[in-house]
Scaffold this motif. Structure first.
Motif, mmCIF file in Angstrom:
data_model
loop_
_atom_site.group_PDB
_atom_site.id
_atom_site.type_symbol
_atom_site.label_atom_id
_atom_site.label_comp_id
_atom_site.label_asym_id
_atom_site.label_seq_id
_atom_site.Cartn_x
_atom_site.Cartn_y
_atom_site.Cartn_z
ATOM 1 N N PHE A 23 -35.682 26.730 -34.287
ATOM 2 C CA PHE A 23 -36.527 26.282 -35.401
ATOM 3 C C PHE A 23 -37.640 25.355 -34.939
ATOM 4 O O PHE A 23 -38.815 25.567 -35.233
ATOM 5 C CB PHE A 23 -35.663 25.590 -36.461
ATOM 6 N N LYS A 24 -37.268 24.304 -34.190
ATOM 7 C CA LYS A 24 -38.275 23.337 -33.757
ATOM 8 C C LYS A 24 -39.270 23.957 -32.786
ATOM 9 O O LYS A 24 -40.457 23.609 -32.795
ATOM 10 C CB LYS A 24 -37.597 22.120 -33.126
ATOM 11 N N VAL A 27 -41.790 25.830 -34.935
ATOM 12 C CA VAL A 27 -42.714 24.902 -35.589
ATOM 13 C C VAL A 27 -43.728 24.374 -34.581
ATOM 14 O O VAL A 27 -44.933 24.322 -34.855
ATOM 15 C CB VAL A 27 -41.945 23.730 -36.226
ATOM 16 N N ARG A 28 -43.244 24.008 -33.414
ATOM 17 C CA ARG A 28 -44.119 23.449 -32.381
ATOM 18 C C ARG A 28 -45.135 24.497 -31.904
ATOM 19 O O ARG A 28 -46.322 24.189 -31.735
ATOM 20 C CB ARG A 28 -43.287 22.940 -31.208
ATOM 21 N N ALA A 31 -47.813 25.105 -34.569
ATOM 22 C CA ALA A 31 -48.690 23.941 -34.690
ATOM 23 C C ALA A 31 -49.638 23.832 -33.506
ATOM 24 O O ALA A 31 -50.838 23.578 -33.666
ATOM 25 C CB ALA A 31 -47.850 22.671 -34.809
ATOM 26 N N SER A 36 -50.546 30.233 -38.652
ATOM 27 C CA SER A 36 -49.573 30.066 -39.733
ATOM 28 C C SER A 36 -48.440 31.067 -39.678
ATOM 29 O O SER A 36 -47.540 31.046 -40.515
ATOM 30 C CB SER A 36 -50.277 30.175 -41.090
ATOM 31 N N GLU A 53 -45.188 30.243 -41.905
ATOM 32 C CA GLU A 53 -44.913 28.895 -42.393
ATOM 33 C C GLU A 53 -44.075 28.942 -43.666
ATOM 34 O O GLU A 53 -43.244 28.055 -43.909
ATOM 35 C CB GLU A 53 -46.232 28.166 -42.659
ATOM 36 N N LEU A 56 -40.502 28.943 -42.853
ATOM 37 C CA LEU A 56 -40.040 27.649 -42.354
ATOM 38 C C LEU A 56 -39.873 26.630 -43.470
ATOM 39 O O LEU A 56 -38.987 25.774 -43.413
ATOM 40 C CB LEU A 56 -41.027 27.111 -41.315
ATOM 41 N N GLU A 60 -37.036 22.898 -45.921
ATOM 42 C CA GLU A 60 -37.380 21.677 -46.644
ATOM 43 C C GLU A 60 -37.135 21.850 -48.143
ATOM 44 O O GLU A 60 -36.661 20.927 -48.825
ATOM 45 C CB GLU A 60 -38.842 21.330 -46.393
#
Length: 227
Positions: A23-24, A27-28, A31, A36, A53, A56, A60
């Motif tokens: 996951f991280k 995201v990294r 970014a 996207s 995105e 992901l 949240e």
């Protein structure tokens, strides 16, 4: 009339994700590369899905409701979103199967695929199924950014001269913000709708106005039939 293909507009420096990417890491990667979404590939380099995105963000979204009881009649979309919220790797997060296109796909066809399949980007794959590029909605919209003078030149050369075999001196072509205005005189009445249709099919054309386009000879059947 040939339309440009996705290979003329696609991004060739494609960001891809391994199916086991965490996951991280995902995201990294997104970014750092300023994108996207990205295709997920297997060990052979074949596209097996897409992570965006939106996928992901489900983590949240459901972070504060993880302990709440699930609704008995929870929608299919909600169940899928909840499953992605618990996902930790690209293979669990991705939407699959991925919608892909070959490099020779026309831009209008790519736009239709994006619309009907409700996707924002299309990985472009070669005959071996390997990623050679990616096309986005922004790339498709870029077709309409063709300058007016370029559109006018294409109308004159590709429609008036090559397709209709008409003298361009008899037809006035004006273009303002992609809207083409045709006026003047064509040899035959039957050529007017053809001129409008061919002009509208050109990339970058937003609309066609031909109210002042006339003809020298009425060659349409008197009984109104078309052949």
């Amino acid at each position: 009339m040939k339309h440009p293909s996705v290979k003329d507009y696609m991004t060739t420096d494609v960001v891809t994700l391994r199916s086991d990417a965490g996951f991280k890491e995902i995201v990294r990667t997104l970014a750092e590369r300023g994108v996207s979404g990205a295709p997920v590939v297997n060990e052979m380099g074949h596209v097996i899905g897409m992570v965006s995105e939106a996928d992901l963000l489900h983590k949240e979204e459901f972070a504060t409701v993880a302990d709440e009881p699930r609704r008995y009649f929870e929608s299919r979309r909600a169940r899928a979103a909840r499953a992605k919220a618990a996902a930790d790797t690209a293979s669990e997060l991705m939407s699959s199967p991925a919608v892909t296109v070959p490099p020779d796909t026309s831009m209008p066809q790519a736009a239709r695929i994006m619309g009907t399949r409700q996707v924002k980007r299309l990985p472009v794959v070669d005959a071996d199924g390997l990623v050679v590029g990616i096309i986005s909605r922004a790339d498709v919209m870029g077709v309409f950014l063709a300058p007016d003078h370029q559109i006018r030149e294409r109308v004159i050369t590709e429609v008036i001269e090559r397709s209709l075999w008409e003298d361009p001196a008899r037809v006035n072509v004006g273009v303002t913000d992609g809207v083409v205005t045709l006026s003047g005189t064509l040899e035959q009445k039957s050529l007017i709708p053809i001129a409008v249709k061919l002009t509208r099919a050109l990339d970058g054309v937003v609309d066609v106005v031909a109210h002042d386009l006339t003809y020298a000879v009425d060659d349409t059947p008197r009984d109104g039939r078309t052949y």
